[in-house]
Design an enzyme around this catalytic site. Structure first.
Site, PDB file in Angstrom:
ATOM      1  NE  ARG A 121      89.506  48.884  50.030  1.00 36.42           N
ATOM      2  CZ  ARG A 121      90.783  48.714  50.328  1.00 36.42           C
ATOM      3  NH1 ARG A 121      91.259  49.949  50.825  1.00 36.42           N
ATOM      4  NH2 ARG A 121      91.270  47.868  49.931  1.00 36.42           N
ATOM      5  CE  LYS A 143      69.475  54.136  39.816  1.00 35.77           C
ATOM      6  NZ  LYS A 143      68.439  54.071  39.103  1.00 35.77           N
ATOM      7  CD  GLU A 185      65.444  61.307  32.417  1.00 37.61           C
ATOM      8  OE1 GLU A 185      64.395  60.905  32.879  1.00 37.61           O
ATOM      9  OE2 GLU A 185      66.355  60.623  32.010  1.00 37.61           O
ATOM     10  CE  LYS A 227      67.265  60.671  40.643  1.00 38.89           C
ATOM     11  NZ  LYS A 227      68.414  60.497  39.351  1.00 38.89           N
ATOM     12  CD  GLU A 237      66.109  51.253  40.402  1.00 37.26           C
ATOM     13  OE1 GLU A 237      66.743  52.164  40.092  1.00 37.26           O
ATOM     14  OE2 GLU A 237      66.040  50.427  39.539  1.00 37.26           O
ATOM     15  NE  ARG A 241      67.408  56.293  42.726  1.00 39.39           N
ATOM     16  CZ  ARG A 241      68.609  56.736  42.783  1.00 39.39           C
ATOM     17  NH1 ARG A 241      68.954  56.666  44.005  1.00 39.39           N
ATOM     18  NH2 ARG A 241      69.195  57.548  41.870  1.00 39.39           N
ATOM     19  CG  ASN A 245      64.768  53.487  35.761  1.00 40.27           C
ATOM     20  OD1 ASN A 245      65.621  54.352  35.480  1.00 40.27           O
ATOM     21  ND2 ASN A 245      64.951  52.902  36.848  1.00 40.27           N
ATOM     22  CG  HIS A 248      64.718  55.557  32.101  1.00 41.42           C
ATOM     23  ND1 HIS A 248      63.421  56.457  32.266  1.00 41.42           N
ATOM     24  CD2 HIS A 248      65.768  56.371  32.353  1.00 41.42           C
ATOM     25  CE1 HIS A 248      64.282  57.738  32.460  1.00 41.42           C
ATOM     26  NE2 HIS A 248      65.389  57.446  32.555  1.00 41.42           N
ATOM     27  CG  HIS A 252      68.342  52.535  29.665  1.00 42.81           C
ATOM     28  ND1 HIS A 252      68.154  52.005  31.009  1.00 42.81           N
ATOM     29  CD2 HIS A 252      68.508  53.681  29.448  1.00 42.81           C
ATOM     30  CE1 HIS A 252      68.645  53.055  31.827  1.00 42.81           C
ATOM     31  NE2 HIS A 252      68.501  54.058  30.971  1.00 42.81           N
ATOM     32  CG  HIS A 265      69.336  59.289  29.061  1.00 43.42           C
ATOM     33  ND1 HIS A 265      69.259  57.746  29.061  1.00 43.42           N
ATOM     34  CD2 HIS A 265      68.786  59.841  30.014  1.00 43.42           C
ATOM     35  CE1 HIS A 265      68.535  57.476  30.186  1.00 43.42           C
ATOM     36  NE2 HIS A 265      68.157  58.770  30.896  1.00 43.42           N
TER      37      HIS A 265
HETATM   38  P1  NAD Z   1      75.840  64.739  27.868  1.00 46.27           P
HETATM   39  O1  NAD Z   1      76.332  64.697  29.315  1.00 46.27           O
HETATM   40  O2  NAD Z   1      76.289  64.188  26.916  1.00 46.27           O
HETATM   41  O3  NAD Z   1      75.493  66.498  27.572  1.00 46.27           O
HETATM   42  C1  NAD Z   1      75.085  66.364  26.348  1.00 46.27           C
HETATM   43  C2  NAD Z   1      76.074  67.677  25.401  1.00 46.27           C
HETATM   44  O4  NAD Z   1      75.708  68.794  25.999  1.00 46.27           O
HETATM   45  C3  NAD Z   1      77.396  67.053  25.495  1.00 46.27           C
HETATM   46  O5  NAD Z   1      77.909  67.070  24.058  1.00 46.27           O
HETATM   47  C4  NAD Z   1      77.987  67.989  26.357  1.00 46.27           C
HETATM   48  O6  NAD Z   1      79.358  68.320  26.255  1.00 46.27           O
HETATM   49  C5  NAD Z   1      77.076  69.039  26.309  1.00 46.27           C
HETATM   50  N1  NAD Z   1      76.910  70.429  27.233  1.00 46.27           N
HETATM   51  C6  NAD Z   1      76.930  70.172  28.455  1.00 46.27           C
HETATM   52  N2  NAD Z   1      76.677  71.453  29.286  1.00 46.27           N
HETATM   53  C7  NAD Z   1      76.510  72.166  28.381  1.00 46.27           C
HETATM   54  C8  NAD Z   1      76.338  73.640  28.360  1.00 46.27           C
HETATM   55  N3  NAD Z   1      75.932  74.141  29.387  1.00 46.27           N
HETATM   56  N4  NAD Z   1      76.301  74.294  27.028  1.00 46.27           N
HETATM   57  C9  NAD Z   1      76.660  73.635  25.979  1.00 46.27           C
HETATM   58  N5  NAD Z   1      76.803  72.325  25.530  1.00 46.27           N
HETATM   59  C10 NAD Z   1      76.824  71.672  27.023  1.00 46.27           C
HETATM   60  O7  NAD Z   1      74.216  64.405  28.145  1.00 46.27           O
HETATM   61  P2  NAD Z   1      73.180  64.586  29.270  1.00 46.27           P
HETATM   62  O8  NAD Z   1      71.864  64.612  28.646  1.00 46.27           O
HETATM   63  O9  NAD Z   1      73.308  65.585  30.134  1.00 46.27           O
HETATM   64  O10 NAD Z   1      73.245  63.193  30.268  1.00 46.27           O
HETATM   65  C11 NAD Z   1      72.847  62.052  29.672  1.00 46.27           C
HETATM   66  C12 NAD Z   1      73.605  60.987  30.668  1.00 46.27           C
HETATM   67  O11 NAD Z   1      72.869  60.852  31.911  1.00 46.27           O
HETATM   68  C13 NAD Z   1      73.365  59.666  29.809  1.00 46.27           C
HETATM   69  O12 NAD Z   1      74.506  58.932  30.221  1.00 46.27           O
HETATM   70  C14 NAD Z   1      72.219  58.874  31.193  1.00 46.27           C
HETATM   71  O13 NAD Z   1      72.604  57.729  31.138  1.00 46.27           O
HETATM   72  C15 NAD Z   1      72.675  59.697  32.416  1.00 46.27           C
HETATM   73  N6  NAD Z   1      71.558  59.836  33.542  1.00 46.27           N
HETATM   74  C16 NAD Z   1      71.962  59.516  34.565  1.00 46.27           C
HETATM   75  C17 NAD Z   1      71.064  59.474  35.768  1.00 46.27           C
HETATM   76  C18 NAD Z   1      71.647  59.219  36.953  1.00 46.27           C
HETATM   77  O14 NAD Z   1      70.738  59.083  38.050  1.00 46.27           O
HETATM   78  N7  NAD Z   1      72.834  58.922  37.417  1.00 46.27           N
HETATM   79  C19 NAD Z   1      69.727  59.879  35.402  1.00 46.27           C
HETATM   80  C20 NAD Z   1      69.750  60.293  34.016  1.00 46.27           C
HETATM   81  C21 NAD Z   1      70.419  60.208  32.969  1.00 46.27           C
HETATM   82  N1  GLY Z   2      67.263  58.158  36.782  1.00 47.09           N
HETATM   83  C1  GLY Z   2      66.706  56.941  37.521  1.00 47.09           C
HETATM   84  C2  GLY Z   2      67.269  57.008  38.998  1.00 47.09           C
HETATM   85  O1  GLY Z   2      68.065  57.913  39.289  1.00 47.09           O
HETATM   86  O2  GLY Z   2      67.075  56.297  39.826  1.00 47.09           O
END
Ligand code: NAD
Ligand code: GLY
Length: 363
Positions: A121, A143, A185, A227, A237, A241, A245, A248, A252, A265
């Protein structure tokens, strides 16, 4: 060392941004959480680069550390992989009073965060983001989610971290593609909220491409500041918030259509921001000059902007978006550079026209 607080009452937490922070992770976490058992979640690539440094720092500060690795890639951000991490947590004796630490990009952060939200939980968790995208966006705001086969982030929760430790030195090992993806972003923040940040990006695009540390620290701090402000006003949201997006809804849909393998992404967000800017211009909001500045910045930074074929199919994917209300698409569009508006009255024909324009764009 730059510090920011995300102001959420009893769920408030700090974001710490600086070079060479990983070796201090244990000390920073110990002084803020007082927990001594940790499940360190990462993927093989990130763990091979930074895992031992973080684990060593945690152990050096009295933590008992177990590790759990998920496979690398967005296509593994699913409930099956989350279950494997939960299985590992159970077998390592992770308790409700333990801590989950996410070391990696947004994929690791989102999945480990979801595990932290539901395991027993809810247990506390710390984000150690290692991609630009995760440092400017996904590690902040609470999120956490995994994807469902019908849509992105459909299984999720709001679960704020106890701390975010963003070590800018980790960005030096990012692949060019993943680095650029984070810039998708970053530009979004400038377009939606901050004309000064946008001008800064225009002026410093060469230093940004060279990953100059002082410029990056400035950009990450500003994006996290923006942010944090939005999240502090609207954690779950209910209203503002949604502005985070911008781009997005298109993005998406592109990610889903490419089975989470074709576009990262941030690339999809970049393409979505271009489509949103074109649409705003077609609707008489964003001026021709502002549109040109936006397109030029994407071009200077080398981000993809052109849409794939079949906007009608992309539109169908857009209809699975979480932001749909009463069957209507709610689009966040730039009103000017530095401000946004939300529209739920835009026709399918106009949306498809914007994507068609994006498809045929040439610089
Ligand atoms: P990712 O986590 O897939 O990382 C991209 C690549 O970089 C991967 O292959 C990873 O292994 C590699 N990597 C990570 N750190 C590294 C480093 N320091 N050196 C070398 N390689 C490295 O992708 P991302 O772009 O970081 O994140 C995308 C994700 O984030 C999506 O799933 C998206 O939906 C999510 N996201 C979430 C929010 C939120 O608010 N929670 C906001 C924006 C995006
Ligand atoms: N990336 C969208 C949010 O965090 O709300």
């Amino acid at each position: 060392m730059a510090k920011l607080t995300v102001d959420l009452g009893e769920r408030s937490y700090e974001i710490i941004i600086a070079a060479d922070l990983l070796g201090k992770a244990g000390e920073l976490i110990a002084s803020r959480t007082g927990i001594n058992k940790v499940l360190l979640v990462s993927n093989p690539l990130v763990f091979s680069l930074y895992g031992e440094k973080v684990a060593g720092s945690l152990r050096g500060n009295g933590f008992e550390v177990a590790t759990a690795l998920m496979p690398d890639g967005e296509s593994y951000k699913n409930i099956k992989e989350a279950m494997k991490i939960i299985d590992r947590a159970v077998s390592c004796g992770i308790e409700r009073s333990s801590l989950i630490v996410a070391l990696g990009g947004g994929v690791v952060g989102d999945l480990a965060g979801l595990v932290a939200a539901i395991y027993q939980r809810g247990v506390r968790f710390v984000q150690i983001p290692t991609t630009l995208l995760a440092q400017v966006d996904s590690s902040v705001g609470g999120k956490v989610a995994v994807n469902h086969r019908r849509g992105k982030n459909l299984i999720g929760a709001f679960h704020q971290p106890a701390l975010v430790v963003a070590d800018t030195s980790t960005l030096t090992t990012l692949s060019p593609r993943d680095y650029l993806s984070g810039l998708g972003e970053v530009i979004k923040y400038g377009v939606a909220f901050d004309a000064d940040l946008f001008s800064y990006l225009e002026k410093h695009h060469q230093q940004i491409l060279k990953r100059e540390e002082t410029v990056l620290e400035h950009v990450i701090l500003r994006c996290c500041g923006l942010k944090s402000m939005v999240v502090a006003k609207d954690e779950r949201e209910d209203n503002v918030r949604i502005s985070l997006n911008l781009g997005h809804t298109f993005g998406h849909a592109l990610e889903k259509m490419g089975n989470y393998r074709e576009y990262c992404h941030g690339e999809a967000v970049a393409m979505g921001t271009v489509a949103a800017s074109l649409l705003s211009n077609h609707l008489g909001m964003l001026s021709d000059d502002e549109l040109e500045r936006i397109l030029k910045l994407f071009d200077h930074l080398g981000l993809p902007t052109a849409f794939p074929e079949n906007p009608a199919a992309i539109y169908r994917y857009m209809l699975h978006d979480k932001k749909i209300q009463a069957g209507k698409l709610r689009l966040v569009l730039p009103a000017t550079i530095g401000s946004y508006t939300i529209r739920d009255d835009v026709s399918r024909a106009m949306i498809i026209r914007a994507m068609e324009t994006a498809r045929h764009m040439r610089f």
